[in-house]
Structure formats: structure tokens, C-alpha cells
Design a protein around this motif. Structure first.
Motif, PDB file in Angstrom:
ATOM      1  N   VAL A 227       0.851  -1.196   0.000  1.00 51.46           N
ATOM      2  CA  VAL A 227       0.000   0.000   0.000  1.00 51.46           C
ATOM      3  C   VAL A 227       0.884   1.243   0.000  1.00 51.46           C
ATOM      4  O   VAL A 227       1.821   1.356   0.794  1.00 51.46           O
ATOM      5  N   PHE A 228       0.585   2.154  -0.915  1.00 50.20           N
ATOM      6  CA  PHE A 228       1.218   3.477  -0.956  1.00 50.20           C
ATOM      7  C   PHE A 228       0.095   4.487  -0.820  1.00 50.20           C
ATOM      8  O   PHE A 228      -0.890   4.435  -1.557  1.00 50.20           O
ATOM      9  N   ALA A 229       0.213   5.421   0.135  1.00 45.08           N
ATOM     10  CA  ALA A 229      -0.806   6.455   0.315  1.00 45.08           C
ATOM     11  C   ALA A 229      -0.132   7.805   0.463  1.00 45.08           C
ATOM     12  O   ALA A 229       0.931   7.915   1.086  1.00 45.08           O
ATOM     13  N   ALA A 230      -0.760   8.834  -0.101  1.00 42.60           N
ATOM     14  CA  ALA A 230      -0.206  10.184  -0.008  1.00 42.60           C
ATOM     15  C   ALA A 230      -1.326  11.183   0.241  1.00 42.60           C
ATOM     16  O   ALA A 230      -2.402  11.092  -0.364  1.00 42.60           O
ATOM     17  N   GLY A 231      -1.061  12.143   1.128  1.00 42.65           N
ATOM     18  CA  GLY A 231      -2.055  13.166   1.420  1.00 42.65           C
ATOM     19  C   GLY A 231      -1.433  14.330   2.156  1.00 42.65           C
ATOM     20  O   GLY A 231      -0.252  14.297   2.542  1.00 42.65           O
ATOM     21  N   ASP A 232      -2.247  15.362   2.392  1.00 42.04           N
ATOM     22  CA  ASP A 232      -1.714  16.574   3.030  1.00 42.04           C
ATOM     23  C   ASP A 232      -2.607  17.147   4.116  1.00 42.04           C
ATOM     24  O   ASP A 232      -2.203  18.058   4.835  1.00 42.04           O
ATOM     25  N   GLY A 233      -3.842  16.646   4.273  1.00 42.75           N
ATOM     26  CA  GLY A 233      -4.791  17.275   5.179  1.00 42.75           C
ATOM     27  C   GLY A 233      -5.079  16.455   6.417  1.00 42.75           C
ATOM     28  O   GLY A 233      -4.711  15.277   6.518  1.00 42.75           O
ATOM     29  N   ARG A 234      -5.759  17.094   7.355  1.00 37.69           N
ATOM     30  CA  ARG A 234      -6.142  16.378   8.574  1.00 37.69           C
ATOM     31  C   ARG A 234      -7.077  15.216   8.263  1.00 37.69           C
ATOM     32  O   ARG A 234      -7.134  14.245   9.008  1.00 37.69           O
ATOM     33  N   ASN A 235      -7.834  15.318   7.181  1.00 39.13           N
ATOM     34  CA  ASN A 235      -8.703  14.205   6.809  1.00 39.13           C
ATOM     35  C   ASN A 235      -7.921  13.040   6.201  1.00 39.13           C
ATOM     36  O   ASN A 235      -8.502  12.002   5.885  1.00 39.13           O
ATOM     37  N   GLY A 253       4.848  18.098   1.833  1.00 39.50           N
ATOM     38  CA  GLY A 253       5.708  18.998   2.572  1.00 39.50           C
ATOM     39  C   GLY A 253       4.991  20.155   3.238  1.00 39.50           C
ATOM     40  O   GLY A 253       5.474  20.688   4.243  1.00 39.50           O
ATOM     41  N   GLN A 254       3.837  20.563   2.699  1.00 43.58           N
ATOM     42  CA  GLN A 254       3.110  21.676   3.300  1.00 43.58           C
ATOM     43  C   GLN A 254       2.116  21.226   4.360  1.00 43.58           C
ATOM     44  O   GLN A 254       1.428  22.050   4.973  1.00 43.58           O
ATOM     45  N   ALA A 255       2.036  19.935   4.624  1.00 46.73           N
ATOM     46  CA  ALA A 255       1.096  19.414   5.623  1.00 46.73           C
ATOM     47  C   ALA A 255       1.471  19.917   7.013  1.00 46.73           C
ATOM     48  O   ALA A 255       2.642  20.129   7.317  1.00 46.73           O
ATOM     49  N   VAL A 256       0.456  20.080   7.853  1.00 42.91           N
ATOM     50  CA  VAL A 256       0.705  20.539   9.218  1.00 42.91           C
ATOM     51  C   VAL A 256       1.414  19.423   9.994  1.00 42.91           C
ATOM     52  O   VAL A 256       1.386  18.256   9.603  1.00 42.91           O
ATOM     53  N   PRO A 257       2.076  19.770  11.111  1.00 47.49           N
ATOM     54  CA  PRO A 257       2.890  18.787  11.836  1.00 47.49           C
ATOM     55  C   PRO A 257       2.149  17.522  12.231  1.00 47.49           C
ATOM     56  O   PRO A 257       2.730  16.424  12.177  1.00 47.49           O
ATOM     57  N   GLU A 258       0.870  17.617  12.662  1.00 40.86           N
ATOM     58  CA  GLU A 258       0.176  16.402  13.093  1.00 40.86           C
ATOM     59  C   GLU A 258      -0.087  15.443  11.940  1.00 40.86           C
ATOM     60  O   GLU A 258      -0.226  14.239  12.153  1.00 40.86           O
ATOM     61  N   VAL A 259      -0.164  15.961  10.711  1.00 43.98           N
ATOM     62  CA  VAL A 259      -0.293  15.085   9.541  1.00 43.98           C
ATOM     63  C   VAL A 259       1.052  14.437   9.230  1.00 43.98           C
ATOM     64  O   VAL A 259       1.152  13.231   9.014  1.00 43.98           O
ATOM     65  N   GLN A 260       2.101  15.234   9.221  1.00 42.67           N
ATOM     66  CA  GLN A 260       3.435  14.688   8.947  1.00 42.67           C
ATOM     67  C   GLN A 260       3.849  13.647   9.978  1.00 42.67           C
ATOM     68  O   GLN A 260       4.536  12.676   9.653  1.00 42.67           O
ATOM     69  N   ALA A 261       3.385  13.819  11.215  1.00 43.29           N
ATOM     70  CA  ALA A 261       3.815  12.931  12.303  1.00 43.29           C
ATOM     71  C   ALA A 261       3.345  11.500  12.116  1.00 43.29           C
ATOM     72  O   ALA A 261       3.998  10.566  12.599  1.00 43.29           O
ATOM     73  N   VAL A 262       2.213  11.287  11.428  1.00 44.37           N
ATOM     74  CA  VAL A 262       1.683   9.929  11.293  1.00 44.37           C
ATOM     75  C   VAL A 262       2.184   9.238  10.027  1.00 44.37           C
ATOM     76  O   VAL A 262       1.965   8.032   9.848  1.00 44.37           O
TER      77      VAL A 262
END
Length: 288
Positions: A227-235, A253-262
């Protein structure tokens, strides 16, 4: 053209649209939320992966009406499409309108959530996307990611219906204030911001992009490690967390820290066409 992959090599490639595939800040994209630009090299890479046998699945918060035109623009014909943050899963059907039918629709009565939110956000604009695809709203909401069939109604008419999601937009609140108010309500559903607009999406309990994609992966017989998944939002948080357990979860790269953290890794921003970089790293054959 990439070589055709075997069943054992096939990946599920789950892609968010806005801010991941679509760049709304690009020159010429304008302010239309339905618009945004797709980098030509990125579009070519997505088509190449699809045509080689990988299962590319668009996974978006957009309505069905706003999702299928982007699928068509990409020039792919995926077997599955996930819309409305996982509440609607489409399956390809040549006899259906636009060649997709609603295979799974998750719905709920939004009354309790709407009443609770209204006590905190009195000036907010409310809407519900109905299980059948219709859309009811109290005040005008940016419509580019929403259904084309809409009807303005009093707030009370939003109560007691069967909805696939609730939309709350509160332009009178700064983003930080909006998120703080939402968190104070104790809602366990998905919340996210679109640009500078305070925007909340609520899905049926337990329904996320991840829950829908997990079902699709099982139906396709694709192992979690592929599985490969990519996204940028809290959703995208649940989707990225799910993919990161065994596969590849990429935050923009522009995702907020809580998105990048997961996520399991972070790529470049949408302006830097970070998704293309991430795809080439995962599928080196794209760069040849």
C-alpha cells in the motif's frame, strides 16, 4: 510505457486530490476550489502506474460530482474511487452514469452533531450531503468540491435526514479559533482546513478514507505491505496512519505537523510536485 506488473507486485496507490495531486496555488489555477493544476509529469506517472497494473485509487473528501471529473482529467479508469472521506465508495460500471456506481454508501442522522456545533459556532454555514448525492445547505458554501445538485433550506431541515457527511464552514472564525471550538465539542470525526477557510467535515462514526481503503485492499487481495498512500490534510491522518503500519505513507511537505507525524516519510510540497518525487522513490521504474 512501464512493464506490466504481476499480481504479487501490484500495489494499491491511494491518492488524495487537493493539495496532493491538485495544486490550487499554482499560476493559473485561480481561486476555484474545483480547479487547481496537475503537473503534466505527475499526471503521466499516475497514468503509467495505472496502465502497468497497479490499482490507483483516488481517495478524497470531495463529493462524487467533484471527484469523477478529476479522475477523467487524469486519464485513468480505476476500478475503485473513494469519495466523501470514505463515506462513498464507487466501483467502475460501464452501464452506470459516468461509468461508476455507488457500491458502498455510509450514512447517519447528523442531528446531534449539528445541534451541538451550532451552540459553539452560531454564525457558521451548515450543509449536509445526502446519501443519494443531493446537497442541502443553509448559506452559500464554496461549491467546487461539493455536489452540483444543491438546495438552500432552513437549518431545521438538515435535521433527521440520512447524510453521508456534514459540512460546516465558519468564515467569521480564524483557523485556530475554529479548531479550538471543534476540539471542545469532543467530536471524534475528521476535521480539516481548506486554505484559510475554517471548514469541518463530519463522516458517519468510524468512517474514514482508511476504513474504505482497507475494504478495497481486501477485495483486491493486495497485502498491506504493498500500500502506498499520499495526502496533506487532517482528513488524511487515518489513511496515512493505516498505510504506515506496513506500507508507505507519504505526507506532503506543506502538511501541518500532526499530519506529517503519522506518515512514514515526508516529501516535497505540492508546489515542488512532491508527490511525483515520492512516487519515483517508491517505483524507481518511473525515473528510467
Amino acid at each position: 510505457m512501464l512493464a506490466r506488473v504481476t499480481d504479487g507486485e501490484r500495489h494499491l496507490i491511494a491518492l488524495d486530490l487537493d493539495g496532493t495531486v491538485l495544486n490550487h496555488g499554482a499560476l493559473g489555477a485561480g481561486d476555484d476550489p474545483a480547479g487547481g493544476l496537475i503537473d503534466p509529469d505527475l499526471a503521466h506517472a499516475i497514468r503509467a502506474l495505472h496502465e502497468s497494473g497497479h490499482e490507483v485509487v483516488v481517495a478524497t473528501g470531495r463529493s462524487v460530482d467533484a471527484t469523477l471529473p478529476i479522475v477523467e482529467l487524469l486519464g485513468i479508469r480505476p476500478q475503485w474511487v473513494v469519495a466523501c472521506n470514505g463515506a462513498v465508495t464507487l466501483k467502475r460500471d460501464a452501464l452506470a452514469p459516468r461509468a461508476y456506481r455507488r457500491e458502498v454508501v455510509e450514512a447517519f442522522d447528523p442531528s446531534d452533531a449539528l445541534v451541538k456545533i451550532r451552540t459553539q459556532l452560531m454564525t457558521a454555514r451548515f450543509a449536509v450531503e445526502l446519501a443519494d448525492g443531493g446537497f442541502l445547505y443553509t448559506e452559500s458554501i464554496p461549491t467546487g468540491t461539493l455536489p452540483s445538485t444543491q438546495r438552500k433550506v432552513p437549518f431545521e431541515e438538515l435535521l433527521g435526514v440520512q447524510a453521508s457527511r456534514v459540512v460546516v464552514v465558519s468564515p467569521d472564525h480564524r483557523l485556530e479559533e475554529f479548531l479550538s471550538a471543534v476540539e471542545s465539542l469532543g467530536l471524534t470525526h475528521v476535521s480539516y482546513a481548506v486554505g484559510q477557510t475554517s471548514w469541518l467535515d463530519i463522516a458517519p462514526d468510524g468512517v474514514t478514507k482508511a476504513s474504505a481503503l482497507e475494504v478495497v485492499a481486501e477485495k483486491l487481495g493486495i497485502a498491506p505491505s504493498r500500500v502506498f498512500a499520499a495526502g496533506d490534510g487532517r482528513n488524511d491522518i487515518d489513511m496515512l496512519r493505516w498505510a504506515a503500519r506496513h506500507g508507505d505513507a507519504v505526507a506532503m511537505g506543506q502538511a501541518v505537523p500532526e499530519v506529517q507525524a503519522v506518515a512514514s516519510r515526508v516529501t516535497g510540497t505540492v508546489d515542488e510536485v512532491g508527490l511525483l518525487t515520492a512516487l519515483r522513490e517508491r517505483f524507481p521504474e518511473l525515473a528510467r
